[in-house]
Design a protein around this motif. Structure first.
Motif, PDB file in Angstrom:
ATOM      1  N   PHE A   6       0.805  -1.196   0.000  1.00  0.00           N
ATOM      2  CA  PHE A   6       0.000   0.000   0.000  1.00  0.00           C
ATOM      3  C   PHE A   6       0.852   1.267   0.000  1.00  0.00           C
ATOM      4  O   PHE A   6       0.758   2.107   0.867  1.00  0.00           O
ATOM      5  CB  PHE A   6      -0.946  -0.034   1.197  1.00  0.00           C
ATOM      6  CG  PHE A   6      -1.884  -1.204   1.127  1.00  0.00           C
ATOM      7  CD1 PHE A   6      -3.204  -1.037   0.794  1.00  0.00           C
ATOM      8  CD2 PHE A   6      -1.423  -2.495   1.345  1.00  0.00           C
ATOM      9  CE1 PHE A   6      -4.059  -2.121   0.699  1.00  0.00           C
ATOM     10  CE2 PHE A   6      -2.271  -3.579   1.244  1.00  0.00           C
ATOM     11  CZ  PHE A   6      -3.592  -3.390   0.913  1.00  0.00           C
ATOM     12  N   THR A  23      -4.217   2.257   2.296  1.00  0.00           N
ATOM     13  CA  THR A  23      -4.684   1.663   1.055  1.00  0.00           C
ATOM     14  C   THR A  23      -3.659   1.795  -0.060  1.00  0.00           C
ATOM     15  O   THR A  23      -2.786   2.637  -0.013  1.00  0.00           O
ATOM     16  CB  THR A  23      -5.973   2.352   0.588  1.00  0.00           C
ATOM     17  OG1 THR A  23      -5.699   3.735   0.396  1.00  0.00           O
ATOM     18  CG2 THR A  23      -7.077   2.201   1.610  1.00  0.00           C
ATOM     19  N   CYS A  37     -11.132  -0.155  -3.536  1.00  0.00           N
ATOM     20  CA  CYS A  37     -11.594  -1.056  -2.479  1.00  0.00           C
ATOM     21  C   CYS A  37     -13.047  -0.712  -2.189  1.00  0.00           C
ATOM     22  O   CYS A  37     -13.473   0.431  -2.382  1.00  0.00           O
ATOM     23  CB  CYS A  37     -10.723  -0.862  -1.225  1.00  0.00           C
ATOM     24  SG  CYS A  37     -11.232  -1.838   0.202  1.00  0.00           S
ATOM     25  N   LEU A  40     -14.338   2.591  -0.178  1.00  0.00           N
ATOM     26  CA  LEU A  40     -13.156   3.127   0.491  1.00  0.00           C
ATOM     27  C   LEU A  40     -13.330   4.600   0.862  1.00  0.00           C
ATOM     28  O   LEU A  40     -12.883   5.041   1.916  1.00  0.00           O
ATOM     29  CB  LEU A  40     -11.931   2.949  -0.408  1.00  0.00           C
ATOM     30  CG  LEU A  40     -10.606   3.478   0.127  1.00  0.00           C
ATOM     31  CD1 LEU A  40     -10.288   2.839   1.477  1.00  0.00           C
ATOM     32  CD2 LEU A  40      -9.488   3.192  -0.858  1.00  0.00           C
ATOM     33  N   HIS A  72      -7.337  -8.223  -1.031  1.00  0.00           N
ATOM     34  CA  HIS A  72      -6.856  -6.928  -0.546  1.00  0.00           C
ATOM     35  C   HIS A  72      -7.982  -6.128   0.100  1.00  0.00           C
ATOM     36  O   HIS A  72      -7.736  -5.290   0.970  1.00  0.00           O
ATOM     37  CB  HIS A  72      -6.203  -6.123  -1.679  1.00  0.00           C
ATOM     38  CG  HIS A  72      -7.170  -5.423  -2.573  1.00  0.00           C
ATOM     39  ND1 HIS A  72      -7.771  -6.053  -3.634  1.00  0.00           N
ATOM     40  CD2 HIS A  72      -7.653  -4.148  -2.547  1.00  0.00           C
ATOM     41  CE1 HIS A  72      -8.586  -5.189  -4.242  1.00  0.00           C
ATOM     42  NE2 HIS A  72      -8.534  -4.039  -3.606  1.00  0.00           N
ATOM     43  N   ASP A  73      -9.246  -6.377  -0.290  1.00  0.00           N
ATOM     44  CA  ASP A  73     -10.377  -5.731   0.380  1.00  0.00           C
ATOM     45  C   ASP A  73     -10.413  -6.124   1.859  1.00  0.00           C
ATOM     46  O   ASP A  73     -10.599  -5.284   2.750  1.00  0.00           O
ATOM     47  CB  ASP A  73     -11.706  -6.134  -0.265  1.00  0.00           C
ATOM     48  CG  ASP A  73     -11.929  -5.482  -1.617  1.00  0.00           C
ATOM     49  OD1 ASP A  73     -11.250  -4.477  -1.895  1.00  0.00           O
ATOM     50  OD2 ASP A  73     -12.766  -5.977  -2.386  1.00  0.00           O
ATOM     51  N   THR A  76      -7.583  -4.391   3.732  1.00  0.00           N
ATOM     52  CA  THR A  76      -7.828  -2.956   3.914  1.00  0.00           C
ATOM     53  C   THR A  76      -8.816  -2.726   5.044  1.00  0.00           C
ATOM     54  O   THR A  76      -8.602  -1.872   5.922  1.00  0.00           O
ATOM     55  CB  THR A  76      -8.362  -2.329   2.613  1.00  0.00           C
ATOM     56  OG1 THR A  76      -7.400  -2.503   1.574  1.00  0.00           O
ATOM     57  CG2 THR A  76      -8.640  -0.844   2.795  1.00  0.00           C
ATOM     58  N   TYR A  80      -8.262  -0.852   8.808  1.00  0.00           N
ATOM     59  CA  TYR A  80      -9.100   0.192   9.394  1.00  0.00           C
ATOM     60  C   TYR A  80      -9.673  -0.253  10.740  1.00  0.00           C
ATOM     61  O   TYR A  80      -9.787   0.554  11.676  1.00  0.00           O
ATOM     62  CB  TYR A  80     -10.237   0.564   8.445  1.00  0.00           C
ATOM     63  CG  TYR A  80      -9.855   1.642   7.453  1.00  0.00           C
ATOM     64  CD1 TYR A  80      -9.847   2.981   7.839  1.00  0.00           C
ATOM     65  CD2 TYR A  80      -9.492   1.333   6.152  1.00  0.00           C
ATOM     66  CE1 TYR A  80      -9.495   3.978   6.944  1.00  0.00           C
ATOM     67  CE2 TYR A  80      -9.139   2.319   5.256  1.00  0.00           C
ATOM     68  CZ  TYR A  80      -9.144   3.645   5.655  1.00  0.00           C
ATOM     69  OH  TYR A  80      -8.784   4.635   4.770  1.00  0.00           O
ATOM     70  N   PRO A 127      -1.015  -3.888   4.210  1.00  0.00           N
ATOM     71  CA  PRO A 127      -0.771  -2.460   4.423  1.00  0.00           C
ATOM     72  C   PRO A 127       0.346  -2.239   5.434  1.00  0.00           C
ATOM     73  O   PRO A 127       0.434  -2.958   6.432  1.00  0.00           O
ATOM     74  CB  PRO A 127      -2.108  -1.942   4.965  1.00  0.00           C
ATOM     75  CG  PRO A 127      -3.113  -2.961   4.562  1.00  0.00           C
ATOM     76  CD  PRO A 127      -2.398  -4.271   4.564  1.00  0.00           C
TER      77      PRO A 127
END
Length: 376
Positions: A6, A23, A37, A40, A72-73, A76, A80, A127
Motif C-alpha cells: 500500500f 490503502t 476497495c 473506500l 486486498h479488500d 484494507t 481500518y 498495508p
C-alpha cells in the motif's frame, strides 16, 4: 509489476503527527477511489472525522454481508478495524484482530498467489499500517519488550525493502520507504525516551542526522534530549544550528517557512522557560501564535508560562479562546488537562466549570478523545 504494501493512495491519520498509508490502488486506471476497495471513500471520510466507532460498525456490516470480494479488500478493512480499535484504546480487540492473521509475510498475502485476480502483479498486499500496529499493540498492552523487538524487526524489514528499491532504481517507491524508515526510527526513539533510555535515543537520532544533517525537526529533538540529560549548552548549540540552517536556506524542506520559524521560536522559548524567564518565553510563543493560530504547542506553553507568572486569568483565557477558535486543532488532551488544573487553582466551583467543559467536549470531540482527562 512489483508492488509493496500500500505504497500510494489515500492517507489515514494515526497517532502522532505522521500519517500511515492504509490503502494501495491496484492500478492507476480507476475513475473513483471506490474502485480501489469497497466503499473506500466512506472509510476515509469516517477516519478523517475521527468517527472510529462508525468504522468498526461498517467493517462488521461488510463482513456480515460478505461485501468484501478480493483478498486486498479484507486486508484494507482489517487495517481500518485495527486502527479504529487502537484509536479507541481497545487494545485487546486490536490484538485479537491482528492475531486472526497468519504470518504477515505469508504467501496468502502476496499478489502472485492470486494471478487471476491480480495479473502481472507481485509483492505483499499487507498495508504498512498493519505492520506498524503489529509492533505498537504489545507496547500498549504492557508487553514493552515484545513491542520493541517488533519495532526493530520492522526497521530491518523496511531497510531490506530499501535495498531492493535501490537495486531496482525505483525512485518514487524508494522515497516512500525512506520516509517509512524515518517514521519507524522516530517512533523507536520516542519509546526509548519515554523510558528515559537517553543513550540509545541519542544514538538513533545521530544515526538519522548523519544521513540528513539538515533535518530541523530532528535537530530539535536532539536539543530536547540534551536538555533532559542536563546538557543545556549542547541544547543551545543544537537550536542555534537550526537558526543557521534557516538563514542559509539549507533545511531539508520538510517544514514550511512558518513551521520552521515557529520551531525556532519554540526552541528559544524552551530555553527561556528552563531559565525561568517566563516573560521572554511568552513573547516567543505569542510570535508563534501570530504566525499560526493553530500552533497548539505554543498555545499550551504560553498558558503554562502565564500560570507560572501567577496570571491564572489570562492563562485560562488563552486556552479557552483556542478551544473556541479552532476546536478541531486545540482539542488536545494535554491542553485540556492543563486547563482543568488551572480551573482547580482558580475557582472554588471548579467541578461545575469542568463539567461544562466536559459536556462541550462530548458534543464536538472525535471518538478517540479521552474525556476522562477533564476529571469532571
Amino acid at each position: 509489476m512489483d508492488s509493496d504494501p500500500f505504497e500510494s493512495g489515500v492517507q489515514a491519520v494515526t497517532s502522532g503527527t505522521e500519517k500511515l498509508s492504509v490503502t494501495d490502488p491496484l492500478t492507476n486506471e480507476f475513475t473513483s477511489i471506490n474502485d480501489v476497495c469497497h466503499e473506500l471513500s466512506s472509510l476515509q471520510e469516517l477516519a478523517a472525522r475521527g468517527s472510529w466507532r462508525s468504522i468498526i460498525d461498517k467493517v462488521a456490516r461488510a463482513r456480515a454481508l460478505s461485501l468484501l470480494q478480493k483478498p486486498h479488500d479484507h486486508l484494507t478493512y482489517l487495517a481500518y478495524n485495527v486502527l479504529a480499535f487502537t484509536k479507541l484504546r481497545r487494545f485487546n480487540e486490536a490484538s485479537a484482530e491482528l492475531d486472526s492473521m497468519e504470518d504477515l509475510n505469508s504467501s496468502h498475502y502476496k499478489y502472485e498467489t492470486y494471478p487471476k485476480i491480480y495479473p502481472n502483479r507481485s509483492g505483499s498486499m499487507v498495508p504498512f499500517c498493519i505492520r506498524w500496529l503489529h509492533a505498537l499493540i504489545p507496547i500498549k498492552l504492557g508487553q514493552r519488550q515484545e513491542g520493541m523487538d517488533r519495532l526493530y524487526s520492522l526497521l530491518d524489514f523496511v531497510r531490506e525493502k530499501l535495498k531492493e528499491k535501490e537495486m531496482k532504481g525505483l525512485g518514487v517507491s524508494l522515497d516512500v520507504w525512506r520516509k517509512r524508515e524515518v517514521f519507524v526510527m522516530n517512533s523507536t526513539i520516542g519509546y526509548h525516551l519515554t523510558d528515559k533510555e537517553f543513550s540509545v535515543a541519542l544514538s538513533l537520532i545521530k544515526d538519522l542526522l548523519n544521513r540528513d544533517p539538515s533535518d530541523a525537526t530532528l535537530i530539535s529533538k536532539l536539543g530536547y534530549v540534551q536538555m533532559q540529560i542536563g546538557d543545556l549548552e549542547g541544547a543551545k548549540t543544537s537550536f542555534n544550528q537550526i537558526e543557521v540552517l534557516m538563514k542559509e536556506s539549507k533545511t531539508n524542506g520538510s517544514l514550511s517557512e512558518t513551521e520552521l520559524k515557529n520551531l525556532v521560536s519554540r526552541n528559544k522559548a524552551l530555553v527561556y522557560m528552563v531559565g525561568k524567564d517566563y516573560v521572554s518565553a511568552v513573547r516567543e510563543y505569542e510570535e508563534c501564535i501570530e504566525r499560526d493560530h493553530t500552533d497548539v504547542v505554543a498555545i499550551n506553553n504560553k498558558a503554562l508560562c502565564l500560570m507560572y507568572l501567577r496570571d491564572l486569568s489570562d492563562s485560562i483565557k488563552v486556552q479557552e479562546n483556542a478551544l473556541e477558535r479552532v476546536p478541531t486543532v486545540a482539542l488536545n488532551e494535554t491542553l485540556v488537562v492543563n486547563l482543568c488544573s488551572m480551573y482547580e487553582l482558580a475557582y472554588v466551583n471548579h467541578s461545575d466549570v469542568k463539567r461544562t467543559l466536559s459536556n462541550w467536549i462530548a458534543r464536538v470531540a472525535p471518538d478517540d478523545f479521552d474525556a476522562a482527562c477533564t476529571r469532571a
